[in-house]
Each structure stands twice: as C-alpha cells, then as structure tokens.
Design a protein around this motif. Structure first.
Motif, short mmCIF file in Angstrom:
data_model
loop_
_atom_site.label_atom_id
_atom_site.label_comp_id
_atom_site.label_asym_id
_atom_site.label_seq_id
_atom_site.Cartn_x
_atom_site.Cartn_y
_atom_site.Cartn_z
N ASN A 105 0.86 -1.17 0.00
CA ASN A 105 0.00 0.00 0.00
C ASN A 105 0.90 1.22 0.00
OD1 ASN A 105 0.51 0.83 2.91
ND2 ASN A 105 -0.36 -1.21 3.22
N SER A 106 0.32 2.39 -0.23
CA SER A 106 1.14 3.59 -0.41
C SER A 106 1.92 3.95 0.85
CB SER A 106 0.26 4.77 -0.84
OG SER A 106 -0.78 5.00 0.10
N GLY A 107 1.31 3.77 2.02
CA GLY A 107 2.00 4.11 3.27
C GLY A 107 3.22 3.25 3.50
N THR A 108 3.05 1.93 3.39
CA THR A 108 4.16 1.00 3.62
C THR A 108 5.26 1.20 2.57
OG1 THR A 108 2.64 -0.63 4.56
CG2 THR A 108 4.78 -1.43 3.83
N ALA A 109 4.87 1.34 1.30
CA ALA A 109 5.86 1.52 0.23
C ALA A 109 6.68 2.79 0.45
CB ALA A 109 5.15 1.59 -1.12
N THR A 110 6.02 3.86 0.86
CA THR A 110 6.71 5.13 1.05
C THR A 110 7.67 5.07 2.23
OG1 THR A 110 4.75 6.26 0.19
CG2 THR A 110 6.39 7.62 1.27
N VAL A 111 7.25 4.42 3.30
CA VAL A 111 8.13 4.30 4.47
C VAL A 111 9.36 3.48 4.13
CG1 VAL A 111 8.34 3.31 6.77
CG2 VAL A 111 6.33 4.64 6.20
N ILE A 112 9.18 2.33 3.47
CA ILE A 112 10.33 1.47 3.13
C ILE A 112 11.26 2.20 2.16
CG2 ILE A 112 11.05 -0.69 2.08
CD1 ILE A 112 8.49 -1.97 3.05
N GLN A 113 10.70 2.97 1.24
CA GLN A 113 11.53 3.73 0.30
C GLN A 113 12.46 4.69 1.04
OE1 GLN A 113 10.49 5.95 -3.77
NE2 GLN A 113 10.04 7.21 -2.00
N ASN A 114 12.02 5.19 2.20
CA ASN A 114 12.82 6.14 2.97
C ASN A 114 14.09 5.51 3.54
OD1 ASN A 114 11.65 9.11 3.82
ND2 ASN A 114 10.09 7.75 2.98
N LEU A 115 14.23 4.18 3.40
CA LEU A 115 15.47 3.53 3.80
C LEU A 115 16.63 3.93 2.90
CD1 LEU A 115 14.19 -0.09 4.52
CD2 LEU A 115 15.11 1.50 6.20
N SER A 116 16.34 4.70 1.87
CA SER A 116 17.39 5.15 0.95
C SER A 116 18.54 5.83 1.68
CB SER A 116 16.80 6.11 -0.09
OG SER A 116 16.22 7.25 0.55
N THR A 268 -1.90 7.92 6.17
CA THR A 268 -3.18 8.45 6.65
C THR A 268 -4.26 8.35 5.58
OG1 THR A 268 -2.04 10.00 8.13
CG2 THR A 268 -4.35 10.47 7.61
N LEU A 269 -3.91 8.77 4.35
CA LEU A 269 -4.88 8.70 3.25
C LEU A 269 -5.23 7.27 2.91
CD1 LEU A 269 -3.56 11.49 0.84
CD2 LEU A 269 -5.66 11.53 2.18
N SER A 270 -4.25 6.38 3.01
CA SER A 270 -4.50 4.96 2.73
C SER A 270 -5.52 4.39 3.70
CB SER A 270 -3.18 4.18 2.82
OG SER A 270 -3.34 2.87 2.38
N VAL A 271 -5.45 4.82 4.96
CA VAL A 271 -6.40 4.34 5.96
C VAL A 271 -7.77 4.99 5.79
CG1 VAL A 271 -6.94 4.32 8.43
CG2 VAL A 271 -4.64 3.75 7.66
N VAL A 272 -7.79 6.31 5.69
CA VAL A 272 -9.05 7.06 5.65
C VAL A 272 -9.79 6.86 4.34
CG1 VAL A 272 -10.06 9.37 5.71
CG2 VAL A 272 -8.20 8.80 7.27
N TRP A 273 -9.07 6.90 3.23
CA TRP A 273 -9.69 6.86 1.91
C TRP A 273 -9.86 5.43 1.40
CZ3 TRP A 273 -6.78 8.73 -3.08
CH2 TRP A 273 -7.62 8.56 -4.20
N LEU A 274 -8.79 4.63 1.48
CA LEU A 274 -8.82 3.30 0.88
C LEU A 274 -9.03 2.19 1.91
CD1 LEU A 274 -5.88 3.78 -1.64
CD2 LEU A 274 -8.33 4.07 -2.04
N HIS A 275 -9.24 2.59 3.16
CA HIS A 275 -9.58 1.64 4.25
C HIS A 275 -8.50 0.58 4.48
CE1 HIS A 275 -13.45 3.58 4.03
NE2 HIS A 275 -13.62 3.20 2.77
N ALA A 276 -7.25 0.98 4.30
CA ALA A 276 -6.14 0.08 4.65
C ALA A 276 -6.06 -0.02 6.17
CB ALA A 276 -4.83 0.62 4.09
N SER A 277 -5.47 -1.07 6.65
CA SER A 277 -5.34 -1.24 8.10
C SER A 277 -3.89 -1.56 8.45
CB SER A 277 -6.25 -2.37 8.60
OG SER A 277 -5.91 -3.60 7.98
N PHE A 278 -3.44 -1.02 9.55
CA PHE A 278 -2.09 -1.25 10.02
C PHE A 278 -2.13 -1.81 11.44
CE2 PHE A 278 -1.64 2.36 7.02
CZ PHE A 278 -0.79 1.75 6.10
#
Length: 297
Positions: A105-116, A268-278
């Motif tokens: 999902n967008s949240g997880t992908a973006t966080v992992i990308q920050n490992l750069s 945040t948008l992934s949870v609120v808009w696309l109903h992702a869960s963490f």
C-alpha cells in the motif's frame, strides 16, 4: 524590516516543503487506488508519469532560461551522467516505488523507500573504506528492526508483507539512493530542474518502448485519468518544484524533516480513503524507520 522579510521567507519555505511532502503522499495514494481499481501495468504508468513530467519540467526550465543545450551538447561526460541518472536512478526508483505500492500500500511503500538514506550511508562507508560511527550503526539497526516488524508483524517465521511487496519496497529505497548519488555531479553543473526534466524524459522514453505505452489499457475511464493526472502533475511536477523551492528558502536540513510528511500523508490517506489497516507492529516499524530518517539527516 529585514527580520520581517526573513520570517516571511521562512514561512513560505515551510509551506512549500509541506505542500511538496503532502503532494508526494497524495500521489502515492492515488497510485494505490489506480492499481486496486484498474487492471493496469506498473511499467505503463511509470512510462506515462516520467515522460509527461519530464516534458513539463523541461518546458519550465526553458521558460526560466535555465537549460543550456549548447553547453550540454559539448559535455559528453555530463550527457552520460544524466543518462545513467535517468536509468539507474530515476527509472528504477519510479518503477520500483509504484510496484511496491501495487503489492503493498502507499503508506508501507513510502516508508520502506525512505530507507534510501541508510543505503547511502552504507555505500559511503564501503566506498571510502571508513567504519560507520555509533549513530550510523544505531540507525542501521533501528531501520532493520523497522523492516522486520513490517515484514513479519513482529512474529518470527511469519510473513505479513508479500515477498514482491518487500522486494520492490527495498528496490525503491535502492533506487532513491541511486537517484540521490547519481544526481550530484550533473545537478551541480546544469541545475536540478533541467537535469531532473531530462532524466525523467530519457527514462520515460525508454520505458515507453518497453511498456508499449501506445497500447492504452482497457477499461480506463475519467476517474483513472484523474488519478494519473494527480500522480503526474501533483506528485511529480508540482511536489518536486515546490520542494526544491522550499529547500532554497529554508535549507536542506529543515526541508528534509518536512519530507517525512510524505509517508505520514500516504499512510493516513491509505487508511481514511482506501480503508487500509495497520497493526501495532506496523506502526512501530514505521516509527523505527522514520526515526532513522530523522536521525540520519
């Protein structure tokens, strides 16, 4: 009077950095929505995104008279550096990031990308043959804990993320690290917007051939076009231009801290808009990685 101008300059810079970070986060979530609602290939989206964004950034550079084609044409080494930056940096980063979104999902992908930033630190230590200091070692361990929590949910032997999602997330981080390292020399000579515009266009054209971009995926409607427009205009051209302006006004250190709004916005948008869960483990993993990013800046 001078103090007032400086305060206004700082406020404008902070606004640009926040807008850029939020724009990137919104773009990632639109990518998640696009992949979840339409049978569309990552390479096709990446090709369209890079080609259109590169064209617009180059037009912007030409309008600002910041692109000198004559000087660039005479610099063969500079051209090779830009091509390498385009393919091994931008294209890899963009494709891997969208692939990570597709499989997580967008949240997880973006966080992992920050490992750069961790990958850059490791690269510098290896190439300079220097031992990492205590802070770097701590940050690397913290980042590894964060990735482990995201991948396993804190349960040994368990796998919460799909192998593809984890692989492409890490590749996005490597691509972002490559993008940062490979951009330094050409950006120093030709400027950030011209180099990024050329890099986007070169990478986009190559991917257009690979993805056969002229074969438009079936079933795309107005909503899909809107998602693509946000990804290209807001998340690439707009966010990049705003963030660069923010760096110029408040400096790279403050700007880097506001860049952390990207994963927070995406999650945040992934949870609120696309109903992702963490899960709780996911949130702790996010915190570990984002803390690493802040400490390493």
């Amino acid at each position: 009077m001078t103090e007032t101008k400086e305060k206004n300059r700082q406020k404008l810079g902070i606004f640009c950095c926040i807008a850029g970070g939020v724009g990137w986060g919104l773009s990632g979530t639109c990518g998640e929505a696009l992949f979840s609602q339409y049978p569309i290939d990552t390479s096709w989206v990446t090709a369209v995104r890079m080609t259109v964004a590169g064209t617009l950034l180059l037009l912007f550079a030409l309008a600002k008279h910041s692109l000198d084609f004559k000087a660039l044409g005479k610099d063969k080494k500079g051209i090779m550096e830009i091509v390498l930056f385009a393919l091994a940096g931008l294209a890899l980063c963009q494709y891997a990031y969208l692939s990570a979104i597709k499989w997580t999902n967008s949240g997880t992908a973006t966080v992992i990308q920050n490992l750069s930033i961790v990958f850059i630190a490791v690269y510098v230590c290896l190439t300079t043959r220097t031992k990492p200091d205590k802070k770097t070692v701590f940050c690397i361990l913290l980042a590894l804990i964060g990735v482990w929590l995201l991948a396993t949910g804190g349960k040994p032997g368990n796998m919460e993320l799909t192998p593809r999602g984890l692989f492409w997330g890490l590749m996005a981080g490597i691509g972002a690290a490559s993008y940062s390292l490979l951009s330094r020399a050409p950006v120093g000579r030709f400027g950030s917007i011209p180099v990024t515009g050329l890099g986007m266009l070169i990478g986009g054209v190559v991917l257009c051939g690979i993805a056969q971009v002229w074969k438009v995926p079936a079933g795309l409607d107005g909503r899909a076009v809107l998602y693509l427009a946000v990804i290209v205009l807001v998340g690439t051209v707009g966010a990049f231009t705003l963030f660069l302006q923010g760096i110029a006004l408040v400096g790279p250190v403050k700007a880097a801290l506001f860049a952390c709004l990207e994963p927070l916005t995406a999650a945040t948008l992934s949870v609120v808009w696309l109903h992702a869960s963490f899960t709780a483990a996911d949130l702790v993993g996010f915190a570990c990685i984002l803390t690493t990013v802040v400490l390493m800046r």
